[in-house]
Design a protein around this motif. Structure first.
Motif, PDB file in Angstrom:
ATOM      1  N   ASP A 177     -30.536  53.479 -11.084  1.00  0.00           N
ATOM      2  CA  ASP A 177     -30.612  53.799 -12.504  1.00  0.00           C
ATOM      3  C   ASP A 177     -29.340  54.577 -12.837  1.00  0.00           C
ATOM      4  O   ASP A 177     -28.505  54.816 -11.960  1.00  0.00           O
ATOM      5  N   THR A 178     -29.187  54.948 -14.083  1.00  0.00           N
ATOM      6  CA  THR A 178     -27.942  55.611 -14.482  1.00  0.00           C
ATOM      7  C   THR A 178     -27.760  56.953 -13.776  1.00  0.00           C
ATOM      8  O   THR A 178     -26.634  57.335 -13.460  1.00  0.00           O
ATOM      9  N   ARG A 179     -28.852  57.661 -13.502  1.00  0.00           N
ATOM     10  CA  ARG A 179     -28.732  58.944 -12.807  1.00  0.00           C
ATOM     11  C   ARG A 179     -28.163  58.752 -11.401  1.00  0.00           C
ATOM     12  O   ARG A 179     -27.319  59.514 -10.945  1.00  0.00           O
ATOM     13  N   ARG A 180     -28.603  57.726 -10.696  1.00  0.00           N
ATOM     14  CA  ARG A 180     -28.130  57.459  -9.336  1.00  0.00           C
ATOM     15  C   ARG A 180     -26.662  57.021  -9.346  1.00  0.00           C
ATOM     16  O   ARG A 180     -25.880  57.431  -8.493  1.00  0.00           O
ATOM     17  N   VAL A 181     -26.293  56.214 -10.302  1.00  0.00           N
ATOM     18  CA  VAL A 181     -24.889  55.777 -10.408  1.00  0.00           C
ATOM     19  C   VAL A 181     -23.997  56.978 -10.734  1.00  0.00           C
ATOM     20  O   VAL A 181     -22.934  57.151 -10.136  1.00  0.00           O
ATOM     21  N   ALA A 182     -24.424  57.815 -11.658  1.00  0.00           N
ATOM     22  CA  ALA A 182     -23.642  59.002 -12.017  1.00  0.00           C
ATOM     23  C   ALA A 182     -23.508  59.945 -10.818  1.00  0.00           C
ATOM     24  O   ALA A 182     -22.442  60.521 -10.586  1.00  0.00           O
ATOM     25  N   TYR A 183     -24.575  60.100 -10.052  1.00  0.00           N
ATOM     26  CA  TYR A 183     -24.528  60.944  -8.860  1.00  0.00           C
ATOM     27  C   TYR A 183     -23.520  60.383  -7.861  1.00  0.00           C
ATOM     28  O   TYR A 183     -22.712  61.115  -7.297  1.00  0.00           O
ATOM     29  N   PHE A 184     -23.575  59.074  -7.637  1.00  0.00           N
ATOM     30  CA  PHE A 184     -22.622  58.434  -6.728  1.00  0.00           C
ATOM     31  C   PHE A 184     -21.200  58.711  -7.192  1.00  0.00           C
ATOM     32  O   PHE A 184     -20.343  59.123  -6.418  1.00  0.00           O
ATOM     33  N   TRP A 185     -20.929  58.483  -8.463  1.00  0.00           N
ATOM     34  CA  TRP A 185     -19.573  58.649  -8.995  1.00  0.00           C
ATOM     35  C   TRP A 185     -19.102  60.101  -8.837  1.00  0.00           C
ATOM     36  O   TRP A 185     -17.958  60.360  -8.500  1.00  0.00           O
ATOM     37  N   GLN A 186     -19.990  61.032  -9.059  1.00  0.00           N
ATOM     38  CA  GLN A 186     -19.639  62.455  -8.976  1.00  0.00           C
ATOM     39  C   GLN A 186     -19.260  62.861  -7.553  1.00  0.00           C
ATOM     40  O   GLN A 186     -18.415  63.727  -7.361  1.00  0.00           O
ATOM     41  N   HIS A 187     -19.869  62.238  -6.547  1.00  0.00           N
ATOM     42  CA  HIS A 187     -19.678  62.673  -5.164  1.00  0.00           C
ATOM     43  C   HIS A 187     -18.860  61.715  -4.302  1.00  0.00           C
ATOM     44  O   HIS A 187     -18.600  62.023  -3.135  1.00  0.00           O
ATOM     45  N   ALA A 188     -18.453  60.598  -4.836  1.00  0.00           N
ATOM     46  CA  ALA A 188     -17.716  59.612  -4.047  1.00  0.00           C
ATOM     47  C   ALA A 188     -16.238  59.976  -3.929  1.00  0.00           C
ATOM     48  O   ALA A 188     -15.678  60.678  -4.770  1.00  0.00           O
ATOM     49  N   VAL A 189     -15.644  59.493  -2.857  1.00  0.00           N
ATOM     50  CA  VAL A 189     -14.208  59.615  -2.633  1.00  0.00           C
ATOM     51  C   VAL A 189     -13.658  58.212  -2.374  1.00  0.00           C
ATOM     52  O   VAL A 189     -14.383  57.322  -1.933  1.00  0.00           O
ATOM     53  N   ARG A 190     -12.398  58.038  -2.665  1.00  0.00           N
ATOM     54  CA  ARG A 190     -11.763  56.748  -2.386  1.00  0.00           C
ATOM     55  C   ARG A 190     -11.481  56.633  -0.905  1.00  0.00           C
ATOM     56  O   ARG A 190     -11.206  57.609  -0.226  1.00  0.00           O
ATOM     57  N   SER A 191     -11.559  55.426  -0.423  1.00  0.00           N
ATOM     58  CA  SER A 191     -11.261  55.155   0.976  1.00  0.00           C
ATOM     59  C   SER A 191     -10.559  53.808   1.070  1.00  0.00           C
ATOM     60  O   SER A 191     -10.275  53.174   0.054  1.00  0.00           O
ATOM     61  N   ALA A 192     -10.331  53.382   2.289  1.00  0.00           N
ATOM     62  CA  ALA A 192      -9.600  52.137   2.532  1.00  0.00           C
ATOM     63  C   ALA A 192     -10.571  50.981   2.794  1.00  0.00           C
ATOM     64  O   ALA A 192     -11.700  51.184   3.250  1.00  0.00           O
ATOM     65  N   ARG A 193     -10.112  49.789   2.507  1.00  0.00           N
ATOM     66  CA  ARG A 193     -10.892  48.580   2.763  1.00  0.00           C
ATOM     67  C   ARG A 193     -11.307  48.513   4.225  1.00  0.00           C
ATOM     68  O   ARG A 193     -12.430  48.146   4.548  1.00  0.00           O
ATOM     69  N   TYR A 194     -10.404  48.887   5.105  1.00  0.00           N
ATOM     70  CA  TYR A 194     -10.680  48.869   6.542  1.00  0.00           C
ATOM     71  C   TYR A 194     -11.909  49.724   6.859  1.00  0.00           C
ATOM     72  O   TYR A 194     -12.792  49.304   7.606  1.00  0.00           O
ATOM     73  N   ASN A 195     -11.980  50.929   6.297  1.00  0.00           N
ATOM     74  CA  ASN A 195     -13.120  51.822   6.547  1.00  0.00           C
ATOM     75  C   ASN A 195     -14.415  51.213   6.025  1.00  0.00           C
ATOM     76  O   ASN A 195     -15.460  51.311   6.661  1.00  0.00           O
ATOM     77  N   TYR A 196     -14.328  50.585   4.859  1.00  0.00           N
ATOM     78  CA  TYR A 196     -15.516  49.926   4.292  1.00  0.00           C
ATOM     79  C   TYR A 196     -15.989  48.808   5.214  1.00  0.00           C
ATOM     80  O   TYR A 196     -17.178  48.717   5.534  1.00  0.00           O
ATOM     81  N   LEU A 197     -15.074  47.970   5.659  1.00  0.00           N
ATOM     82  CA  LEU A 197     -15.453  46.844   6.512  1.00  0.00           C
ATOM     83  C   LEU A 197     -16.016  47.316   7.847  1.00  0.00           C
ATOM     84  O   LEU A 197     -16.910  46.685   8.406  1.00  0.00           O
ATOM     85  N   GLN A 198     -15.517  48.444   8.363  1.00  0.00           N
ATOM     86  CA  GLN A 198     -16.042  48.992   9.610  1.00  0.00           C
ATOM     87  C   GLN A 198     -17.475  49.486   9.444  1.00  0.00           C
ATOM     88  O   GLN A 198     -18.245  49.484  10.389  1.00  0.00           O
ATOM     89  N   SER A 199     -17.829  49.928   8.248  1.00  0.00           N
ATOM     90  CA  SER A 199     -19.165  50.485   7.995  1.00  0.00           C
ATOM     91  C   SER A 199     -20.125  49.474   7.383  1.00  0.00           C
ATOM     92  O   SER A 199     -21.302  49.782   7.192  1.00  0.00           O
TER      93      SER A 199
END
Length: 140
Positions: free
Chosen positions: A57-79
């Motif tokens: 829901d919008t609260r969960r998306v807003a929470y994600f955006w507030q606490h997320a950091v940028r990372s690399a594609r490589y890190n995403y693919l590893q996880s």
């Protein structure tokens, strides 16, 4: 030995001057609106996870955006977890850009698509974000 210490000290200084990953995500823009067409999560492409009781829901998306950091594609693919559940939201950013944010439930990862640009975002506190028992923990 002293030369190594000075070199490391210089590296730390250079990193302190660079924008942090948290600042980098906010450089993308801030959501002015969050639209969720279908909040229900679905199994990732090629997976067979049971996502029946998971949603965003919008609260969960807003929470994600507030606490997320940028990372690399490589890190995403590893996880990447093919057995994970995923849900999507459309973001209208304050800089007038529109993007599609795809969130992975179990891993805390998200992928933001704005036109031809892809941003890989990670929120450690967001693992299990779509579950009914997610507590929205404080992050320091």
């Amino acid at each position: 030995m002293l030369g190594i210490a000075w070199a490391l000290c210089g590296t730390n200084t250079a990193q302190a001057d660079a924008p942090t990953a948290a600042q980098a995500i906010h450089a993308i823009g801030h959501p002015s609106a969050i639209h969720i067409h279908k909040g229900a999560a679905h199994s990732m492409q090629g997976g067979d996870a049971n996502c029946e009781n998971l949603s965003i829901d919008t609260r969960r998306v807003a929470y994600f955006w507030q606490h997320a950091v940028r990372s690399a594609r490589y890190n995403y693919l590893q996880s990447l977890d093919q057995g994970d559940c995923q849900a999507e939201a459309q973001l209208q950013l304050t800089n007038r850009k529109k993007g599609r944010l795809s969130l992975d439930n179990a891993t805390g990862w998200g992928v933001l698509q704005i036109h031809q640009t892809t941003y890989y975002l990670y929120c450690e506190a967001c693992e299990g974000l779509m579950g009914a028992d997610f507590t929205f923990p404080s992050v320091k």
